[in-house]
Design a protein around this motif. Structure first.
Motif, PDB file in Angstrom:
ATOM      1  N   UNK A  40      53.687  32.691  15.103  1.00  0.00           N
ATOM      2  CA  UNK A  40      54.735  33.418  14.369  1.00  0.00           C
ATOM      3  C   UNK A  40      56.017  33.475  15.193  1.00  0.00           C
ATOM      4  N   UNK A  41      55.895  33.751  16.499  1.00  0.00           N
ATOM      5  CA  UNK A  41      57.073  33.830  17.360  1.00  0.00           C
ATOM      6  C   UNK A  41      57.796  32.486  17.430  1.00  0.00           C
ATOM      7  N   UNK A  42      57.037  31.414  17.482  1.00  0.00           N
ATOM      8  CA  UNK A  42      57.636  30.077  17.543  1.00  0.00           C
ATOM      9  C   UNK A  42      58.379  29.747  16.250  1.00  0.00           C
ATOM     10  N   UNK A  43      57.772  30.038  15.113  1.00  0.00           N
ATOM     11  CA  UNK A  43      58.417  29.794  13.825  1.00  0.00           C
ATOM     12  C   UNK A  43      59.660  30.675  13.677  1.00  0.00           C
ATOM     13  N   UNK A  44      59.531  31.899  14.096  1.00  0.00           N
ATOM     14  CA  UNK A  44      60.651  32.849  14.045  1.00  0.00           C
ATOM     15  C   UNK A  44      61.818  32.342  14.886  1.00  0.00           C
ATOM     16  N   UNK A  45      61.548  31.918  16.095  1.00  0.00           N
ATOM     17  CA  UNK A  45      62.603  31.443  17.001  1.00  0.00           C
ATOM     18  C   UNK A  45      63.259  30.161  16.469  1.00  0.00           C
ATOM     19  N   UNK A  46      62.457  29.266  15.928  1.00  0.00           N
ATOM     20  CA  UNK A  46      63.013  27.996  15.454  1.00  0.00           C
ATOM     21  C   UNK A  46      63.727  28.131  14.114  1.00  0.00           C
ATOM     22  N   UNK A  47      63.588  29.250  13.441  1.00  0.00           N
ATOM     23  CA  UNK A  47      64.236  29.476  12.138  1.00  0.00           C
ATOM     24  C   UNK A  47      65.518  30.293  12.251  1.00  0.00           C
ATOM     25  N   UNK A  48      65.771  30.835  13.411  1.00  0.00           N
ATOM     26  CA  UNK A  48      66.906  31.743  13.620  1.00  0.00           C
ATOM     27  C   UNK A  48      68.244  31.109  13.251  1.00  0.00           C
ATOM     28  N   UNK A  49      68.466  29.872  13.627  1.00  0.00           N
ATOM     29  CA  UNK A  49      69.761  29.243  13.390  1.00  0.00           C
ATOM     30  C   UNK A  49      70.103  29.128  11.913  1.00  0.00           C
TER      31      UNK A  49
END
Length: 142
Positions: free
Chosen positions: A98-107
């Protein structure tokens, strides 16, 4: 959109409502259950909500989220300032995937929220310390 996650179509108009019309004190966004879209989950209209209230309400969860907060403060000469802060909340206790998806979706979300003054990336309550935020804002925006 590096992660392939889209942003809800209403985010741009909600952002205008907050930034231009000052309708919201803060907004919170999360990944939808299917992890395909970032959606608004909280639209706080009470302009008297403090940053501490925001942290207490929104940064205690084990789930990741994004938020924008309309922060008001005074500078040394007594002048009043207000800046919108973009916050990425990814607690250490959240699942790694979840953290990885969250971080990669921020932009993808940041592209819809143009013009915020400061970005905070937080994984613990110490990362959203108001004293540190205020010190930084006062130094950057006199």
């Amino acid at each position: 959109m590096a992660s392939g996650v889209d942003v809800d179509e209403n985010v741009a108009s909600l952002w205008d409502d907050m930034k231009i019309r000052h309708k919201y004190k803060y907004m919170v966004f999360k990944l939808a259950e299917d992890n395909k879209k970032i959606v608004p989950t909280t639209l706080e209209e009470d302009v008297n909500v403090s940053f501490a209230d925001f942290v207490e309400r929104e940064c205690r969860s084990d789930s990741c989220c994004y938020a924008v907060f309309d922060y008001h403060y005074e500078v040394a000469d007594g002048g009043k300032r207000e800046k919108v802060i973009f916050i990425t909340w990814g607690p250490d206790t959240a699942p790694v995937k979840k953290k990885m998806l969250h971080a990669s979706s921020k932009d993808a979300l940041k592209k819809k929220l143009t013009g915020f003054a400061k970005e905070l990336q937080a994984s613990s309550l110490s990362d959203v310390d108001e004293a540190d935020l205020l010190k930084d804002l006062r130094a950057r925006f006199k």
